[in-house]
Design an enzyme around this catalytic site. Structure first.
Site, PDB file in Angstrom:
ATOM      1  CG  ASN A  40     -64.136  29.912 -78.554  1.00 54.11           C
ATOM      2  OD1 ASN A  40     -63.113  30.723 -77.778  1.00 54.11           O
ATOM      3  ND2 ASN A  40     -64.674  30.464 -79.605  1.00 54.11           N
ATOM      4  CD1 TRP A  41     -64.239  32.706 -71.796  1.00 56.27           C
ATOM      5  CD2 TRP A  41     -62.236  32.818 -70.682  1.00 56.27           C
ATOM      6  NE1 TRP A  41     -64.554  32.435 -70.532  1.00 56.27           N
ATOM      7  CE2 TRP A  41     -63.099  32.610 -69.896  1.00 56.27           C
ATOM      8  CE3 TRP A  41     -60.983  33.230 -70.214  1.00 56.27           C
ATOM      9  CZ2 TRP A  41     -62.928  32.364 -68.483  1.00 56.27           C
ATOM     10  CZ3 TRP A  41     -60.661  32.999 -68.817  1.00 56.27           C
ATOM     11  CH2 TRP A  41     -61.771  32.610 -68.033  1.00 56.27           C
ATOM     12  CE  LYS A  42     -66.028  33.447 -80.120  1.00 53.55           C
ATOM     13  NZ  LYS A  42     -67.066  33.982 -81.199  1.00 53.55           N
ATOM     14  CG  HIS A 124     -64.252  29.285 -83.926  1.00 54.67           C
ATOM     15  ND1 HIS A 124     -64.461  30.671 -84.353  1.00 54.67           N
ATOM     16  CD2 HIS A 124     -65.040  29.204 -82.783  1.00 54.67           C
ATOM     17  CE1 HIS A 124     -65.474  31.014 -83.868  1.00 54.67           C
ATOM     18  NE2 HIS A 124     -65.980  30.135 -82.662  1.00 54.67           N
ATOM     19  CD  GLU A 126     -64.898  34.104 -84.015  1.00 54.42           C
ATOM     20  OE1 GLU A 126     -63.821  33.992 -83.087  1.00 54.42           O
ATOM     21  OE2 GLU A 126     -66.065  34.408 -83.483  1.00 54.42           O
ATOM     22  CD  GLU A 193     -69.072  27.291 -82.516  1.00 52.27           C
ATOM     23  OE1 GLU A 193     -69.529  27.609 -81.347  1.00 52.27           O
ATOM     24  OE2 GLU A 193     -67.980  27.713 -82.956  1.00 52.27           O
ATOM     25  N   GLY A 199     -71.940  35.332 -82.417  1.00 48.54           N
ATOM     26  CA  GLY A 199     -71.788  36.360 -82.189  1.00 48.54           C
ATOM     27  C   GLY A 199     -72.808  37.281 -82.512  1.00 48.54           C
ATOM     28  CB  SER A 238     -76.664  33.565 -80.309  1.00 47.54           C
ATOM     29  OG  SER A 238     -75.741  34.368 -81.327  1.00 47.54           O
ATOM     30  N   GLY A 259     -69.539  31.377 -76.424  1.00 49.76           N
ATOM     31  CA  GLY A 259     -68.593  32.418 -76.752  1.00 49.76           C
ATOM     32  C   GLY A 259     -69.093  33.618 -75.739  1.00 49.76           C
ATOM     33  N   GLY A 260     -69.889  34.529 -76.359  1.00 52.71           N
ATOM     34  CA  GLY A 260     -70.333  35.794 -75.544  1.00 52.71           C
ATOM     35  C   GLY A 260     -70.367  35.688 -74.042  1.00 52.71           C
TER      36      GLY A 260
HETATM   37  P1  PGA Z   1     -71.125  33.369 -79.264  1.00 52.99           P
HETATM   38  O1  PGA Z   1     -69.932  32.243 -79.779  1.00 52.99           O
HETATM   39  O2  PGA Z   1     -71.559  32.013 -78.111  1.00 52.99           O
HETATM   40  O3  PGA Z   1     -71.038  34.604 -78.889  1.00 52.99           O
HETATM   41  O4  PGA Z   1     -72.089  33.154 -80.495  1.00 52.99           O
HETATM   42  C1  PGA Z   1     -69.656  30.962 -80.004  1.00 52.99           C
HETATM   43  C2  PGA Z   1     -68.397  30.572 -80.548  1.00 52.99           C
HETATM   44  O5  PGA Z   1     -67.899  31.469 -81.356  1.00 52.99           O
HETATM   45  O6  PGA Z   1     -67.876  29.406 -80.319  1.00 52.99           O
END
Ligand code: PGA
Length: 279
Positions: A40-42, A124, A126, A193, A199, A238, A259-260
């Site tokens: 997930n590159w956001k 998600h 966010e 999640e 994050g 994470s 994500g990251g």
């Molecule tokens: P993260 O994000 O790996 O940076 O914690 C995961 C996500 O939001 O899907």
């Protein structure tokens, strides 16, 4: 449906699930369940970085690799992996619940399908936070995605405050029942999640995640006993190349949503290798 009836149903399901969760988690391991490693590159990366990343990225045996770039990069990403004959799937980070119309800035499911997306992240945290998406919206979006041939990756998880108040199971039960109303369990993927782990560099422990995944599966079994054991439930929050192995070792964790650590091709590739090996 009346709110008090909904709350009553949720309470009944939660009680029944708590009784059966321990026995379900003792069932034989996840043999046969599809494993996923999803990026997930956001709102990160430009077109040059995307193509460089995809050029270096290798698929893994026995694991479905999905890259979810920002919307304007979906089509070039798809063309690139197709042109290189790579077994890498492209997924969207969001989809609109309506077929078409006056929805400025939104993407229709049939368009996403048309440009070659196979998956779509829905709900998600966010988006729940910034775009006020609730469980009813998640449900509508998932239905729309399925109608147009996209596999929904339905995200759920509790906030830190909810965790501290021991509300995790209650929150998840509500999210699952809300998201899954009228949806065939066997057609979707779930991602647990925890919001406090996204994050932050502070992931859930693998044991903690396993316990929650078994709980989610038990809730799903109340909706559809036959298919709950077949559904892939991913962990996200994470995940990195150092902790991926611990998650992969757990019976009810069928992959990760990253994500990251998915922004660097080296670390993402190492995470793929962990799940490919275990497959
Ligand atoms: P993260 O994000 O790996 O940076 O914690 C995961 C996500 O939001 O899907």
């Amino acid at each position: 449906m009346d709110q008090s009836i909904k709350a009553y149903i949720r309470q009944l399901v939660q009680e029944a699930v708590q009784q059966s969760a321990s026995s379900l988690s003792n069932l034989p391991s996840s043999t046969g369940r599809k494993q996923y490693v999803i990026a997930n590159w956001k709102m990160n990366k430009n077109i040059k970085e995307t193509l460089e990343f995809l050029q270096q990225l290798k698929e893994g045996t026995g694991v479905e690799v999905v890259v979810c770039p920002p919307a304007p990069l979906l089509y070039p990403a798809k063309l690139y992996v197709q042109g290189q004959n790579k077994e890498i799937q492209i997924g969207a980070q969001n989809v609109h619940q309506e077929d078409k119309g006056a929805y400025t800035g939104e993407s229709a499911a049939n368009l996403l399908k048309d440009i070659g997306c196979s998956y779509c992240i829905i709900g998600h945290s966010e988006r729940r936070q910034y775009a006020q998406e609730d469980d009813a919206t998640v449900n509508q979006k998932a239905k729309q995605a399925l109608k147009r041939g996209l596999t929904p990756i339905i995200c759920m998880g509790e906030t830190l405050e909810q965790k501290q108040q021991n509300q995790t199971e209650k929150v998840l039960t509500t999210q699952i029942l809300g998201a899954m109303d009228g949806i065939d369990v066997s057609q979707v993927i779930f991602a647990y999640e925890p919001v406090w782990a996204i994050g932050t560099g502070e992931s859930a422990t693998a044991e903690e995640a396993q316990r929650i995944h078994a709980y989610i599966r038990a809730v799903l079994a109340h909706i559809d006993k036959r298919n709950a054991e077949k559904v892939s439930i991913l962990y996200g929050g994470s995940v990195n190349e150092n902790n991926a192995q611990e998650f992969a070792a757990m019976d009810d964790i069928d992959g990760v949503l990253v994500g990251g650590a998915s922004l660097q091709v080296d670390s993402f590739q190492k995470i793929i290798a962990v799940f490919a090996k275990g497959a």
